[in-house]
Structure formats: C-alpha cells, structure tokens
Design a protein around this motif. Structure first.
Motif, PDB file in Angstrom:
ATOM      1  N   VAL A  17       0.833  -1.205   0.000  1.00  0.00           N
ATOM      2  CA  VAL A  17       0.000   0.000   0.000  1.00  0.00           C
ATOM      3  C   VAL A  17       0.865   1.251   0.000  1.00  0.00           C
ATOM      4  O   VAL A  17       0.547   2.250  -0.649  1.00  0.00           O
ATOM      5  N   PHE A  18       1.964   1.205   0.736  1.00  0.00           N
ATOM      6  CA  PHE A  18       2.908   2.314   0.771  1.00  0.00           C
ATOM      7  C   PHE A  18       3.414   2.645  -0.632  1.00  0.00           C
ATOM      8  O   PHE A  18       3.401   3.806  -1.061  1.00  0.00           O
ATOM      9  N   LEU A  19       3.831   1.620  -1.367  1.00  0.00           N
ATOM     10  CA  LEU A  19       4.333   1.816  -2.731  1.00  0.00           C
ATOM     11  C   LEU A  19       3.248   2.336  -3.666  1.00  0.00           C
ATOM     12  O   LEU A  19       3.493   3.226  -4.489  1.00  0.00           O
ATOM     13  N   ALA A  20       2.039   1.786  -3.547  1.00  0.00           N
ATOM     14  CA  ALA A  20       0.944   2.229  -4.406  1.00  0.00           C
ATOM     15  C   ALA A  20       0.628   3.703  -4.160  1.00  0.00           C
ATOM     16  O   ALA A  20       0.423   4.488  -5.098  1.00  0.00           O
ATOM     17  N   GLY A  21       0.601   4.119  -2.891  1.00  0.00           N
ATOM     18  CA  GLY A  21       0.322   5.508  -2.571  1.00  0.00           C
ATOM     19  C   GLY A  21       1.389   6.444  -3.095  1.00  0.00           C
ATOM     20  O   GLY A  21       1.088   7.517  -3.637  1.00  0.00           O
ATOM     21  N   ILE A  22       2.656   6.061  -2.932  1.00  0.00           N
ATOM     22  CA  ILE A  22       3.753   6.890  -3.434  1.00  0.00           C
ATOM     23  C   ILE A  22       3.673   7.019  -4.953  1.00  0.00           C
ATOM     24  O   ILE A  22       3.901   8.104  -5.524  1.00  0.00           O
ATOM     25  N   ALA A  23       3.333   5.928  -5.630  1.00  0.00           N
ATOM     26  CA  ALA A  23       3.232   5.965  -7.098  1.00  0.00           C
ATOM     27  C   ALA A  23       2.131   6.925  -7.549  1.00  0.00           C
ATOM     28  O   ALA A  23       2.336   7.734  -8.470  1.00  0.00           O
ATOM     29  N   VAL A  24       0.954   6.848  -6.919  1.00  0.00           N
ATOM     30  CA  VAL A  24      -0.156   7.737  -7.285  1.00  0.00           C
ATOM     31  C   VAL A  24       0.212   9.191  -7.006  1.00  0.00           C
ATOM     32  O   VAL A  24      -0.063  10.086  -7.807  1.00  0.00           O
ATOM     33  N   PHE A  25       0.845   9.448  -5.861  1.00  0.00           N
ATOM     34  CA  PHE A  25       1.236  10.809  -5.509  1.00  0.00           C
ATOM     35  C   PHE A  25       2.239  11.370  -6.516  1.00  0.00           C
ATOM     36  O   PHE A  25       2.133  12.525  -6.938  1.00  0.00           O
ATOM     37  N   GLN A  66      -3.118  13.625  -5.683  1.00  0.00           N
ATOM     38  CA  GLN A  66      -2.097  13.738  -4.637  1.00  0.00           C
ATOM     39  C   GLN A  66      -2.674  13.386  -3.272  1.00  0.00           C
ATOM     40  O   GLN A  66      -2.041  12.658  -2.496  1.00  0.00           O
ATOM     41  N   GLY A  67      -3.858  13.913  -2.977  1.00  0.00           N
ATOM     42  CA  GLY A  67      -4.480  13.612  -1.691  1.00  0.00           C
ATOM     43  C   GLY A  67      -4.757  12.134  -1.518  1.00  0.00           C
ATOM     44  O   GLY A  67      -4.537  11.568  -0.434  1.00  0.00           O
ATOM     45  N   ALA A  68      -5.239  11.485  -2.590  1.00  0.00           N
ATOM     46  CA  ALA A  68      -5.522  10.047  -2.515  1.00  0.00           C
ATOM     47  C   ALA A  68      -4.236   9.243  -2.307  1.00  0.00           C
ATOM     48  O   ALA A  68      -4.190   8.313  -1.489  1.00  0.00           O
ATOM     49  N   GLY A  69      -3.182   9.594  -3.052  1.00  0.00           N
ATOM     50  CA  GLY A  69      -1.914   8.882  -2.896  1.00  0.00           C
ATOM     51  C   GLY A  69      -1.347   9.034  -1.500  1.00  0.00           C
ATOM     52  O   GLY A  69      -0.891   8.061  -0.880  1.00  0.00           O
ATOM     53  N   ALA A  70      -1.380  10.262  -0.974  1.00  0.00           N
ATOM     54  CA  ALA A  70      -0.867  10.507   0.372  1.00  0.00           C
ATOM     55  C   ALA A  70      -1.701   9.774   1.415  1.00  0.00           C
ATOM     56  O   ALA A  70      -1.170   9.308   2.433  1.00  0.00           O
ATOM     57  N   ALA A  71      -3.008   9.648   1.180  1.00  0.00           N
ATOM     58  CA  ALA A  71      -3.894   8.999   2.139  1.00  0.00           C
ATOM     59  C   ALA A  71      -3.562   7.525   2.325  1.00  0.00           C
ATOM     60  O   ALA A  71      -3.786   6.958   3.407  1.00  0.00           O
ATOM     61  N   PHE A  72      -3.039   6.883   1.299  1.00  0.00           N
ATOM     62  CA  PHE A  72      -2.687   5.469   1.411  1.00  0.00           C
ATOM     63  C   PHE A  72      -1.227   5.289   1.834  1.00  0.00           C
ATOM     64  O   PHE A  72      -0.899   4.318   2.521  1.00  0.00           O
ATOM     65  N   ALA A  73      -0.351   6.205   1.438  1.00  0.00           N
ATOM     66  CA  ALA A  73       1.068   6.049   1.757  1.00  0.00           C
ATOM     67  C   ALA A  73       1.391   6.432   3.192  1.00  0.00           C
ATOM     68  O   ALA A  73       2.143   5.728   3.878  1.00  0.00           O
ATOM     69  N   GLU A  74       0.816   7.529   3.694  1.00  0.00           N
ATOM     70  CA  GLU A  74       1.248   8.040   4.997  1.00  0.00           C
ATOM     71  C   GLU A  74       0.853   7.144   6.169  1.00  0.00           C
ATOM     72  O   GLU A  74       1.689   6.883   7.037  1.00  0.00           O
ATOM     73  N   PRO A  75      -0.403   6.660   6.274  1.00  0.00           N
ATOM     74  CA  PRO A  75      -0.694   5.767   7.410  1.00  0.00           C
ATOM     75  C   PRO A  75       0.092   4.464   7.355  1.00  0.00           C
ATOM     76  O   PRO A  75       0.441   3.896   8.389  1.00  0.00           O
ATOM     77  N   ALA A  76       0.392   3.987   6.147  1.00  0.00           N
ATOM     78  CA  ALA A  76       1.219   2.784   6.025  1.00  0.00           C
ATOM     79  C   ALA A  76       2.611   3.048   6.580  1.00  0.00           C
ATOM     80  O   ALA A  76       3.197   2.207   7.274  1.00  0.00           O
ATOM     81  N   SER A  77       3.149   4.241   6.312  1.00  0.00           N
ATOM     82  CA  SER A  77       4.488   4.564   6.814  1.00  0.00           C
ATOM     83  C   SER A  77       4.487   4.683   8.330  1.00  0.00           C
ATOM     84  O   SER A  77       5.385   4.173   9.010  1.00  0.00           O
ATOM     85  N   LEU A  78       3.478   5.324   8.901  1.00  0.00           N
ATOM     86  CA  LEU A  78       3.421   5.479  10.351  1.00  0.00           C
ATOM     87  C   LEU A  78       3.200   4.139  11.050  1.00  0.00           C
ATOM     88  O   LEU A  78       3.798   3.856  12.092  1.00  0.00           O
ATOM     89  N   SER A  79       2.349   3.290  10.480  1.00  0.00           N
ATOM     90  CA  SER A  79       2.101   1.997  11.113  1.00  0.00           C
ATOM     91  C   SER A  79       3.313   1.078  11.016  1.00  0.00           C
ATOM     92  O   SER A  79       3.520   0.223  11.880  1.00  0.00           O
ATOM     93  N   LEU A  80       4.150   1.261   9.991  1.00  0.00           N
ATOM     94  CA  LEU A  80       5.394   0.500   9.910  1.00  0.00           C
ATOM     95  C   LEU A  80       6.304   0.851  11.082  1.00  0.00           C
ATOM     96  O   LEU A  80       6.995  -0.012  11.629  1.00  0.00           O
ATOM     97  N   ILE A  81       6.302   2.100  11.493  1.00  0.00           N
ATOM     98  CA  ILE A  81       7.077   2.489  12.673  1.00  0.00           C
ATOM     99  C   ILE A  81       6.489   1.844  13.919  1.00  0.00           C
ATOM    100  O   ILE A  81       7.201   1.312  14.774  1.00  0.00           O
TER     101      ILE A  81
END
Length: 492
Positions: A92-100, A123-138
């Motif tokens: 999901v992280f990769l998909a969001g970054i690609a869309v953004f 951009q908003g849609a891509g960030a919406a999928f990439a950012e929570p994935a990044s935070l949850s990975l932490i």
C-alpha cells in the motif's frame, strides 16, 4: 538526525534485522514519505498567490486548491490505514507513493484549473494510502516506549524539514512558475519507489474486508461540512446550499458512527475510543490540526500581497517556524521521559494559543519582525511538541491488528482539523470582506486593510479553538500509559 536513526534497534523479522545498517535506511525511506507529503503541501501553499493570479481565482475558489487536496487526504486516510492492514503495508505504501508521484507530474503539466484540481485530488488520494502505512510500519517495528518515541520524533521532524524545504523550494520555483513548485515531488517519489523493494520487507496481512460504507459516510460527511463552512463566507449562513450541506453532514457523520458500530470489520474500531486518554488525544489532535493550514493560507498572502515579499522572501520568512518545529520535535521524547506526555501537550497547546492570539492583532501596517516572527516561533514550538506527544499517546497500547486504523485515524483527525480550520478561516475573511462598506472599487490600501482585518479575526477564531484544546488537555487528558485489555496485544 543520523544519531536518532542509528540508535534505533533492529526488529526481528524486519528488513533491519536482515541488513546491518537497514534500520537507518529503512526509517529514512519511511520518513521520506512524510517529507514528500510535507514538501508538496508547503510548496503548494507558498505558490497560492501565483496560482490565484495565474488562474484569476477568487479567495473562496483559491481555498479549494488546498482544501480539495486535504479533503481527499483526510477522507481516505482511514481507508488507507485499513488497506495497509489487509493488503500489506509495503504494498500500500508503494501504491500511494506511485499515485502521488504521477499526480504531481500531472499537476506540473496542467494547462487549466480543472486539470490542476484533478491532480490535487490524486495527490491527496496517494498521500492517504502512503502516509498511514508509513506510520504503522514504525508502530510495528519499534518497541513501545522511548525507542518508539525517538522514531516518532524522527517522523515528526521530517514534517519540519519538509515544511522548510517546501517553503524555500516552492518560493524559488514560484518565481519561475507555480507549476514548477509541484514538480519537486517527482524525483523524491521516484527515489522512494526504487529503494523501497530492496530495503523494506512486507508486513503480514490481517484477515478482514474493507468497510466501504464507513469510508463513504465519513468522507462525504466531512466534505459536506467543509463545503458548508466555505460557502457560508461568500453566500451567508442562511443560504440554502449552506444549510443543506450542514444537514447532510450531520446525517452522514451520525450514519458513519452507526455503520462502524455494526460493521464486522470496521474502518474505525470503536473500542479504540474506550480508552479515555486515547479518545481525548484524538480530540486534541483535531484542534491542533486547525492551526497549520489556515495560518499558512493567511500569512502567505499577507506577506506577499500586503507586506510586499516575493515568493522566495516569503519562503525564508517561514523558516523560523520550520526550524522551531524541528527542534521541538527532536526535544520532545526527552521531555516526555522527564515530564510526561500530558505536560508536553499542555505546554504545546499554550504555545499555539499564544502564537495565534498574537497574530489576531495583524493590521495592514504590521511588519514581519514586530507581528509575525514571534508568533511563528511560538506556533512552531507548539506544533512540534504537541504532535509528537499526541502521536505517542495515541499509539501506546494499540493492538497489532489495529495499528493501521489507529495511525490512519490520527492522521485523518489532524487533516480533518486542517480542513475545518482552513474553511473557518476563509469564511471569516470572506464575511469581513462582505461586511466592509464600499468594497467594490476601493483603493489598494483599503483592500489591504480589509484583508488584514479578516486575517486578524481568523486568527482570533483559531486562538479560541486551540484554547479549547488547552483546557481539555489540562483537565481531561490522562498521562499514564494504557494497560492492554485481555483481547489486546501491545505492539512490540
């Protein structure tokens, strides 16, 4: 920052455990997402006057350039967090970054306002999928406590760096073209897309299904609320569209709660709110979020249109905000360890209240040194400390299967607060403009006076909202870390 990265431990089964220096590289790629989102947002804000001039937009229309991005972002964040739980966070992280990244390129090539708005939605849609994935990975990879707090501080610090870089680069590129300010995200996105498959390993998938009903009711409920607030500034509070939007928002948001209560796999697990400390932290996150977007929207135009700064000068003018935010985020984990998270949240809310109240005295002849620099320092310190401490309180004790939903909800509440804060800001400014006698055909000096008065009243409203958060933090926020219930397995 390198010391912070190097001090974080490897987690068994993670890419960090497989590659010796993978911890630093992995976290760098994760926070690179936060950096890219922050750069995109700040460079867009610094380019707003150029966009307004280039496309001949009204103040209300200009607000939608920012709000469409934030509404898409906040509305889909919960779904993005759930998607990471079910489909795998790296995927999901990769998909969001690609869309953004692709959307940023589309915005760069936009030849009409409609095409620009479509790019911002992407951009908003891509960030919406990439950012929570990044935070949850932490949240999954770093042990709860001081180590996770340090990782979260690095994550929050990326927002400060992104803000500073975005303001400077956006200001510099806006001197050439506002389109160039959107292109800055493309190379950074490509680096993350290329590096992630080699460094980050995929997380296990959880069983379940998507809560489409919850996503739709939450998203359209927030959109209806923000649309009503924004339109009220130009059409008045008795306008049929305004009243209809507020009614729709109430129905949709109440329906969202009912849908989530009955869903077998809810987008927002309501048991997250049974912990009073976490629920209070979410409320404070919304209120803290109301400050940033409205402040950037107002001060960018104040500095460029009234004070007379160029875009690059305006970018440098915001540097104290970014530097203070950076320093506060770095210092917050130590402050939490010594004083507790509640004390940090209270101090941060007090700093935000003071900064926004100071800005409420803006007038057409206010200078940067006398009326803007001090508030920027206070707001930077307040946001850097508050956001990091609230993140720590929200993620503490979250069960593994809900980490994506919890982090997505944290980001969503922050962005919803930003959307509501910006909508309220535009409404206040527009209301002042409509009430001003003889607005049509007034001199430039009179127009600046009306605009500055609107900005000042908008900041007074912002100060009142964050003061509510200060009161809540003092009297309702509990500082103790949660004890996991029998059905909850703490993150480790």
């Amino acid at each position: 920052m390198s010391n912070e990265l190097d001090s974080l431990p490897a987690t068994p089964g993670s890419a960090s455990a497989v590659k010796g220096q993978g911890t630093a590289v992995s976290l760098a790629l994760i926070v690179g997402c936060q950096l890219m989102v922050a750069i995109g947002f700040s460079s867009l804000n610094i380019a707003l006057p150029a966009i307004r001039s280039g496309l001949n937009l009204s103040l209300s229309e200009l607000s939608w350039v920012t709000n469409l991005y934030m509404l898409t972002f906040s509305g889909l964040l919960l779904l993005g967090g759930r998607a990471g739980d079910l489909l795998g966070r790296r995927r999901v992280f990769l998909a969001g970054i690609a869309v953004f990244t692709v959307s940023s390129l589309v915005g760069t090539l936009a030849d009409s306002s409609a095409m620009l708005l479509v790019a911002l939605v992407g951009q908003g849609a891509g960030a919406a999928f990439a950012e929570p994935a990044s935070l949850s990975l932490i949240a999954v990879n770093f042990t709860e406590g001081s180590r996770r707090d340090r990782a979260l501080a690095v994550f929050a610090t990326a927002a400060g760096l992104g803000l500073a870089v975005g303001l400077l680069v956006g200001g510099l590129l806006s001197e050439i073209s506002w389109r160039a300010a959107l292109f800055v995200n493309v190379p950074l996105g490509l680096v993350i897309l290329v590096g992630t498959p080699f460094v980050l390993r995929e997380s296990p998938r959880n069983r379940g299904r998507f809560d489409v009903g919850g996503a739709l009711t939450v998203t359209f409920g927030v959109v209806a609320l923000v649309f009503g607030l924004t339109r009220a500034g130009s059409a008045g509070w008795s306008d049929g569209w305004v009243l209809g939007s507020f009614a729709a928002a109430i129905v949709l948001l109440v329906s969202a709660v009912l849908v989530e209560a009955r869903a077998s796999h809810p987008l927002v697990p309501l048991h997250l709110f049974r912990n009073g400390r976490r629920a209070t932290a979410y409320i404070n996150t919304v209120l803290v979020g109301t400050v940033g977007a409205g402040m950037l929207f107002c001060l960018t135009q104040f500095l460029e249109d009234i004070v007379g700064f160029s875009p690059i000068e305006a970018g440098f003018a915001f540097l104290p905000l970014a530097v203070t935010l950076f320093g506060a985020a770095v210092a917050t984990p130590r402050l939490i360890a010594r004083r507790g998270a509640k004390a940090v949240v209270v101090a941060g809310a007090a700093s935000l209240t003071a900064g926004t109240f100071w800005l409420s005295f803006l007038s057409w002849d206010t200078s940067y040194a006398a009326g803007v620099l001090g508030p920027l320092l206070l707001i930077g310190a307040g946001q850097g400390s508050s956001v990091t401490a609230l993140n720590s309180l929200i993620l503490a004790g979250v069960p593994h299967g809900d980490s994506g939903a919890a982090s997505g909800l944290q980001q969503s509440t922050m962005r919803i607060g930003a959307s509501l804060g910006l909508a309220a800001t535009v409404t206040m400014i527009s209301t002042v403009g409509r009430a001003a006698p003889g607005e049509g055909g007034v001199s430039t000096a009179r127009a600046h006076e009306i605009m500055a008065d609107g900005f000042g009243r908008a900041f007074a409203l912002s100060s009142a909202l964050i003061a509510v958060g200060l009161v809540i933090a003092v009297f309702l926020l509990r500082d103790s870390r949660p004890v996991a219930r029998p059905h909850e397995k703490p993150l480790s």
